[in-house]
Design an enzyme around this catalytic site. Structure first.
Site, PDB file in Angstrom:
ATOM      1  N   ARG A  87       0.894  -1.205  -0.359  1.00 13.81           N
ATOM      2  CA  ARG A  87      -0.044   0.046  -0.051  1.00 13.81           C
ATOM      3  C   ARG A  87       1.080   0.918   0.276  1.00 13.81           C
ATOM      4  O   ARG A  87       2.071   1.456   0.579  1.00 13.81           O
ATOM      5  CB  ARG A  87      -0.813   0.115   1.118  1.00 13.81           C
ATOM      6  CG  ARG A  87      -0.206   0.295   2.680  1.00 13.81           C
ATOM      7  CD  ARG A  87      -0.984   1.633   2.950  1.00 13.81           C
ATOM      8  NE  ARG A  87      -0.618   1.831   3.692  1.00 13.81           N
ATOM      9  CZ  ARG A  87       1.303   2.531   4.778  1.00 13.81           C
ATOM     10  NH1 ARG A  87       1.704   2.593   3.615  1.00 13.81           N
ATOM     11  NH2 ARG A  87       1.429   3.114   5.780  1.00 13.81           N
ATOM     12  N   ARG A  99       0.917  17.061  10.253  1.00 11.10           N
ATOM     13  CA  ARG A  99       0.181  17.821  11.229  1.00 11.10           C
ATOM     14  C   ARG A  99       0.587  17.599  12.478  1.00 11.10           C
ATOM     15  O   ARG A  99       0.894  18.438  13.554  1.00 11.10           O
ATOM     16  CB  ARG A  99      -1.200  17.365  10.303  1.00 11.10           C
ATOM     17  CG  ARG A  99      -1.843  19.256  11.477  1.00 11.10           C
ATOM     18  CD  ARG A  99      -3.593  18.956  11.496  1.00 11.10           C
ATOM     19  NE  ARG A  99      -3.929  17.913  11.561  1.00 11.10           N
ATOM     20  CZ  ARG A  99      -3.723  17.614  13.625  1.00 11.10           C
ATOM     21  NH1 ARG A  99      -3.730  18.599  14.176  1.00 11.10           N
ATOM     22  NH2 ARG A  99      -4.400  16.561  14.180  1.00 11.10           N
ATOM     23  N   ARG A 120       3.659  -5.112   2.903  1.00 12.95           N
ATOM     24  CA  ARG A 120       2.857  -6.781   4.384  1.00 12.95           C
ATOM     25  C   ARG A 120       3.536  -8.169   4.223  1.00 12.95           C
ATOM     26  O   ARG A 120       2.640  -8.712   2.883  1.00 12.95           O
ATOM     27  CB  ARG A 120       1.333  -6.127   4.270  1.00 12.95           C
ATOM     28  CG  ARG A 120       0.897  -7.159   5.949  1.00 12.95           C
ATOM     29  CD  ARG A 120      -0.189  -6.418   6.916  1.00 12.95           C
ATOM     30  NE  ARG A 120      -0.148  -5.119   7.350  1.00 12.95           N
ATOM     31  CZ  ARG A 120      -1.262  -4.478   7.139  1.00 12.95           C
ATOM     32  NH1 ARG A 120      -2.172  -5.217   6.583  1.00 12.95           N
ATOM     33  NH2 ARG A 120      -1.524  -3.679   7.238  1.00 12.95           N
ATOM     34  N   GLU A 156       0.151  -3.254  24.126  1.00 12.72           N
ATOM     35  CA  GLU A 156      -0.290  -3.167  25.498  1.00 12.72           C
ATOM     36  C   GLU A 156      -1.947  -3.985  24.697  1.00 12.72           C
ATOM     37  O   GLU A 156      -2.157  -4.502  25.812  1.00 12.72           O
ATOM     38  CB  GLU A 156      -0.632  -1.767  25.405  1.00 12.72           C
ATOM     39  CG  GLU A 156      -0.441  -2.041  27.472  1.00 12.72           C
ATOM     40  CD  GLU A 156      -0.626  -0.641  27.400  1.00 12.72           C
ATOM     41  OE1 GLU A 156      -1.550  -0.034  27.732  1.00 12.72           O
ATOM     42  OE2 GLU A 156       0.733   0.478  27.835  1.00 12.72           O
ATOM     43  N   GLU A 182       8.774   0.515   5.193  1.00 10.45           N
ATOM     44  CA  GLU A 182       8.165  -0.155   6.317  1.00 10.45           C
ATOM     45  C   GLU A 182       7.507  -1.322   6.282  1.00 10.45           C
ATOM     46  O   GLU A 182       6.927  -1.075   4.826  1.00 10.45           O
ATOM     47  CB  GLU A 182       6.344   0.526   6.933  1.00 10.45           C
ATOM     48  CG  GLU A 182       6.564   0.286   8.148  1.00 10.45           C
ATOM     49  CD  GLU A 182       5.190   0.471   8.961  1.00 10.45           C
ATOM     50  OE1 GLU A 182       5.143   0.915   9.576  1.00 10.45           O
ATOM     51  OE2 GLU A 182       4.700  -0.293   8.414  1.00 10.45           O
ATOM     52  N   ALA A 194      -5.446  -8.880  13.559  1.00 10.11           N
ATOM     53  CA  ALA A 194      -5.030  -7.220  12.805  1.00 10.11           C
ATOM     54  C   ALA A 194      -5.974  -6.111  11.488  1.00 10.11           C
ATOM     55  O   ALA A 194      -6.839  -5.674  12.202  1.00 10.11           O
ATOM     56  CB  ALA A 194      -3.489  -6.807  12.768  1.00 10.11           C
TER      57      ALA A 194
HETATM   58  P1  0O2 Z   1      -2.000   2.278   7.717  1.00  4.18           P
HETATM   59  O1  0O2 Z   1      -3.282   2.462   7.482  1.00  4.18           O
HETATM   60  O2  0O2 Z   1      -0.731   1.639   7.911  1.00  4.18           O
HETATM   61  O3  0O2 Z   1      -1.287   4.127   7.534  1.00  4.18           O
HETATM   62  P2  0O2 Z   1       3.163   5.614  13.696  1.00  4.18           P
HETATM   63  O4  0O2 Z   1       3.451   5.645  11.788  1.00  4.18           O
HETATM   64  O5  0O2 Z   1       4.208   6.912  13.459  1.00  4.18           O
HETATM   65  O6  0O2 Z   1       1.628   6.401  13.534  1.00  4.18           O
HETATM   66  P3  0O2 Z   1       4.655   3.740  14.950  1.00  4.18           P
HETATM   67  O7  0O2 Z   1       5.358   3.785  16.751  1.00  4.18           O
HETATM   68  O8  0O2 Z   1       5.920   4.711  14.256  1.00  4.18           O
HETATM   69  O9  0O2 Z   1       3.614   4.601  14.329  1.00  4.18           O
HETATM   70  O10 0O2 Z   1       4.089   2.543  13.889  1.00  4.18           O
HETATM   71  P4  0O2 Z   1       4.182   1.349  14.105  1.00  4.18           P
HETATM   72  O11 0O2 Z   1       3.432   1.193  15.802  1.00  4.18           O
HETATM   73  O12 0O2 Z   1       5.792   0.813  13.895  1.00  4.18           O
HETATM   74  O13 0O2 Z   1       2.992   0.825  13.427  1.00  4.18           O
HETATM   75  C1  0O2 Z   1       2.617   1.532  12.088  1.00  4.18           C
HETATM   76  C2  0O2 Z   1       1.180   0.500  11.378  1.00  4.18           C
HETATM   77  O14 0O2 Z   1       1.492  -0.563  12.479  1.00  4.18           O
HETATM   78  C3  0O2 Z   1      -0.007   0.695  11.204  1.00  4.18           C
HETATM   79  O15 0O2 Z   1       0.342   1.845  10.485  1.00  4.18           O
HETATM   80  C4  0O2 Z   1      -0.485  -0.150  10.755  1.00  4.18           C
HETATM   81  O16 0O2 Z   1      -0.439  -0.835   9.618  1.00  4.18           O
HETATM   82  C5  0O2 Z   1       0.640  -1.251  12.329  1.00  4.18           C
HETATM   83  N1  0O2 Z   1      -0.700  -1.088  13.249  1.00  4.18           N
HETATM   84  C6  0O2 Z   1       0.753  -0.662  14.114  1.00  4.18           C
HETATM   85  N2  0O2 Z   1      -0.115  -0.583  15.558  1.00  4.18           N
HETATM   86  C7  0O2 Z   1      -1.816  -1.612  15.297  1.00  4.18           C
HETATM   87  C8  0O2 Z   1      -2.780  -1.953  16.203  1.00  4.18           C
HETATM   88  O17 0O2 Z   1      -2.647  -2.011  17.231  1.00  4.18           O
HETATM   89  N3  0O2 Z   1      -3.748  -2.260  15.465  1.00  4.18           N
HETATM   90  C9  0O2 Z   1      -3.435  -2.784  14.628  1.00  4.18           C
HETATM   91  N4  0O2 Z   1      -4.144  -3.148  13.440  1.00  4.18           N
HETATM   92  N5  0O2 Z   1      -2.585  -2.308  13.690  1.00  4.18           N
HETATM   93  C10 0O2 Z   1      -1.529  -1.662  14.201  1.00  4.18           C
HETATM   94  P5  0O2 Z   1      -1.004   3.202  10.295  1.00  4.18           P
HETATM   95  O18 0O2 Z   1       0.168   4.453  10.253  1.00  4.18           O
HETATM   96  O19 0O2 Z   1      -2.065   3.264  11.294  1.00  4.18           O
HETATM   97  O20 0O2 Z   1      -1.378   3.149   9.385  1.00  4.18           O
END
Ligand code: 0O2
Length: 242
Positions: A87, A99, A120, A156, A182, A194
């Site tokens: 994606r 933002r 993924r 968590e 990523e 998930a």
């Molecule tokens: P999308 O729709 O994939 O764009 P950040 O990326 O800065 O918000 P962080 O901590 O750097 O936060 O990211 P992290 O924890 O590595 O995880 C980011 C992505 O992992 C998310 O993308 C989700 O795809 C997945 N993810 C992380 N935590 C969860 C969770 O608790 N539940 C589910 N279902 N997916 C999770 P985005 O950015 O949310 O959205």
């Protein structure tokens, strides 16, 4: 949204250029002020080129995993990868993230967001996740920027997956560019959890009592699916060792 289809263009081709700059501007207009939206329109070509580079990087990473899957099946008579989904982060989601970090919507800021390109990899067994991550990271054109092991250390809420931010070169007509991607690796059970958790709760504003109840139920489901992965891994080990 991750999909099995080929990466959809985030912005249109040359023929729809003015339409696309307008639609990109519309998508971020609720998040950024008028001046910022105007600058996005002015710098649309530069943004479009950068986003296209992320799409190329996705194709490169996807191919690397397809190659690993193919070669593994020669020696082991099974495929470690069930599905690969890709994606491009949506403009709205990119804008929201910028933002939150107080950054403007421009090329320099976009380069600080590491998950614009996402791949993924859904694996059969937990062992396959680490084996594939190792194989990828051993390749000499890949640089690991960051690793988050949410399998060894689940979030968590119970979320499990292995996240890698990698840098990979893409080769264009006259230049080589290093792009960040990523990579999320998880089992079928982790993907199942998930996806449903995302639909039910992730990023939604629920009343506090409902949120607490669903969070605890979802956590339990995550533990159950982790148990399932463990059992499946044990069955596989047992068969392989016999
Ligand atoms: P999308 O729709 O994939 O764009 P950040 O990326 O800065 O918000 P962080 O901590 O750097 O936060 O990211 P992290 O924890 O590595 O995880 C980011 C992505 O992992 C998310 O993308 C989700 O795809 C997945 N993810 C992380 N935590 C969860 C969770 O608790 N539940 C589910 N279902 N997916 C999770 P985005 O950015 O949310 O959205």
């Amino acid at each position: 949204m991750y999909s099995k289809e080929h990466v959809a263009p985030l912005v249109g081709g040359a023929a729809q250029q003015s339409d696309s700059s307008l639609s990109l501007a519309q998508k971020i207009s609720g998040i950024f002020d008028e001046d910022s939206v105007l600058r996005v329109k002015e710098n649309f070509e530069e943004l479009k080129s950068l986003l296209s580079c992320y799409k190329c990087a996705i194709l490169e990473v996807e191919t690397k995993f397809n190659v690993l899957n193919e070669r593994f099946s020669l020696d082991h008579e099974r495929n470690p990868i069930e599905t690969i989904k890709t994606r491009m982060k949506s403009p709205e989601s990119i804008a929201e993230k910028l933002r939150r970090r107080n950054l403007p919507f421009n090329v320099n800021s976009l380069e600080q967001i590491h998950d614009i390109a996402g791949v993924r990899v859904i694996c059969s067994f937990v062992d396959d996740i680490y084996m594939l991550a190792d194989c990828l990271l051993k390749q000499d054109d890949i640089r690991l920027i960051e690793q988050k092991d949410y399998i060894a250390h689940p979030k968590e809420n119970g979320y499990r997956s292995l996240h890698l931010i990698i840098e990979i070169p893409i080769f264009l007509e006259n230049e080589k560019r290093l792009m960040k991607v990523e990579v999320q690796l998880r089992t079928i059970a982790m993907e199942f959890w998930a996806n449903l958790e995302h639909k039910l709760r992730y990023k939604k504003n629920l009343p506090e009592n409902i949120a607490e109840m669903t969070a605890s139920e979802l956590f339990e489901c995550a533990e159950m699916s982790a148990q399932l992965d463990l059992k499946m891994q044990n069955v596989k080990n047992c068969i392989e060792n016999s």
